[in-house]
Design a protein around this motif. Structure first.
Motif, short mmCIF file in Angstrom:
data_model
loop_
_atom_site.label_atom_id
_atom_site.label_comp_id
_atom_site.label_asym_id
_atom_site.label_seq_id
_atom_site.Cartn_x
_atom_site.Cartn_y
_atom_site.Cartn_z
N LYS A 1 -23.78 91.54 31.20
CA LYS A 1 -22.49 92.00 30.66
C LYS A 1 -21.35 91.58 31.58
N PHE A 2 -21.57 91.66 32.89
CA PHE A 2 -20.54 91.22 33.82
C PHE A 2 -20.38 89.71 33.80
N ARG A 3 -21.47 88.98 33.70
CA ARG A 3 -21.38 87.51 33.59
C ARG A 3 -20.58 87.11 32.35
N ALA A 4 -20.72 87.86 31.27
CA ALA A 4 -20.02 87.55 30.02
C ALA A 4 -18.50 87.69 30.16
N LEU A 5 -18.02 88.36 31.21
CA LEU A 5 -16.58 88.47 31.43
C LEU A 5 -15.95 87.12 31.73
N VAL A 6 -16.69 86.23 32.37
CA VAL A 6 -16.14 84.92 32.75
C VAL A 6 -15.74 84.12 31.51
N PRO A 7 -16.64 83.86 30.57
CA PRO A 7 -16.18 83.12 29.38
C PRO A 7 -15.18 83.90 28.53
N GLN A 8 -15.31 85.22 28.53
CA GLN A 8 -14.39 86.03 27.73
C GLN A 8 -12.96 85.93 28.22
N TYR A 9 -12.76 85.99 29.54
CA TYR A 9 -11.40 86.05 30.07
C TYR A 9 -10.95 84.79 30.81
N LEU A 10 -11.88 84.01 31.32
CA LEU A 10 -11.49 82.80 32.04
C LEU A 10 -11.74 81.55 31.22
N GLU A 11 -12.34 81.72 30.05
CA GLU A 11 -12.55 80.65 29.07
C GLU A 11 -13.36 79.48 29.61
N ASP A 12 -14.29 79.76 30.49
CA ASP A 12 -15.24 78.79 31.01
C ASP A 12 -16.61 79.43 30.97
N PRO A 13 -17.66 78.62 30.81
CA PRO A 13 -18.99 79.21 30.88
C PRO A 13 -19.26 79.77 32.28
N TRP A 14 -20.07 80.82 32.33
CA TRP A 14 -20.42 81.38 33.63
C TRP A 14 -21.22 80.35 34.41
N GLN A 15 -20.92 80.22 35.70
CA GLN A 15 -21.63 79.33 36.62
C GLN A 15 -22.10 80.16 37.81
N PRO A 16 -23.18 79.77 38.49
CA PRO A 16 -23.64 80.54 39.65
C PRO A 16 -22.55 80.77 40.71
N GLY A 17 -21.60 79.85 40.85
CA GLY A 17 -20.52 80.01 41.82
C GLY A 17 -19.54 81.11 41.46
N TYR B 1 -20.84 92.21 41.85
CA TYR B 1 -20.68 91.13 42.85
C TYR B 1 -21.57 89.95 42.54
N LEU B 2 -22.81 90.19 42.14
CA LEU B 2 -23.73 89.10 41.81
C LEU B 2 -23.19 88.27 40.65
N ALA B 3 -22.55 88.91 39.70
CA ALA B 3 -22.06 88.24 38.49
C ALA B 3 -20.70 87.57 38.68
N VAL B 4 -19.75 88.26 39.30
CA VAL B 4 -18.37 87.74 39.33
C VAL B 4 -17.72 87.80 40.71
N GLY B 5 -18.49 88.07 41.75
CA GLY B 5 -17.94 88.23 43.09
C GLY B 5 -17.29 87.00 43.68
N GLY B 6 -17.51 85.83 43.08
CA GLY B 6 -16.87 84.60 43.55
C GLY B 6 -15.85 84.06 42.57
N SER B 7 -15.53 84.83 41.55
CA SER B 7 -14.64 84.34 40.48
C SER B 7 -13.21 84.84 40.66
N GLU B 8 -12.34 84.28 39.83
CA GLU B 8 -10.93 84.69 39.82
C GLU B 8 -10.76 86.13 39.34
N LEU B 9 -11.77 86.68 38.69
CA LEU B 9 -11.68 88.06 38.21
C LEU B 9 -11.55 89.05 39.36
N MET B 10 -11.96 88.65 40.55
CA MET B 10 -11.85 89.53 41.71
C MET B 10 -10.40 89.82 42.07
#
Length: 140
Positions: A8-24, A51-60
């Motif tokens: 569910k947290f990984r799904a935030l990346v494509p939902q709000y950043l419009e890119d597929p989730w990546q390990p980075g 943190y595992l899902a979005v700790g390296g993303s702009e969502l932080m």
């Protein structure tokens, strides 16, 4: 360890950043464990998976600033602080006594008054509502 929130947290990346989730977009379990090893507390499962899902993303740093794992701390009132607004007027955290709860209730502290009040929702509810509010407001 079972994963309750990770996808569910990984799904935030494509939902709000419009890119597929990546390990980075996340922090690896090894990096997270290294960052947390100096702490005298264990973080709740929901925060770990966040943190595992979005700790390296702009969502932080989307409107509010989630603290990096090594920056987490328990204040004098017994709250593990994990988030701060951009003006440093408010801080969000969990009661230290609730850290073993998989998805604990979130509290907000008015930094000027030093008062903690319940947000009346768990971390997962709070995060999903916050991002919805942040990104919906940006569209308006």
């Amino acid at each position: 360890m079972s994963e309750m929130f990770l996808e569910k947290f990984r799904a935030l990346v494509p939902q709000y950043l419009e890119d597929p989730w990546q390990p980075g977009d996340g922090i690896s379990a090894e990096e997270l464990d290294d960052a947390l090893e100096e702490h005298a507390f264990t973080i709740p499962l929901v925060l770990r998976e966040f943190y595992l899902a979005v700790g390296g993303s702009e969502l932080m740093e989307a409107y509010h600033f989630f603290w990096d794992p090594e920056e987490l701390e328990v204040d004098d009132e017994g709250f593990l602080m994990f988030l701060e607004d951009e003006d440093e007027q408010f801080t969000w955290g969990f009661r230290a006594g609730d850290l073993r709860v998989p998805d604990p209730i979130v509290y907000r502290k008015n930094n000027a008054r030093g008062e903690w009040v319940s947000e009346d929702g768990t971390f997962s509810e709070f995060v999903f509502d916050m991002f919805d509010w942040v990104f919906t407001e940006d569209e308006d």
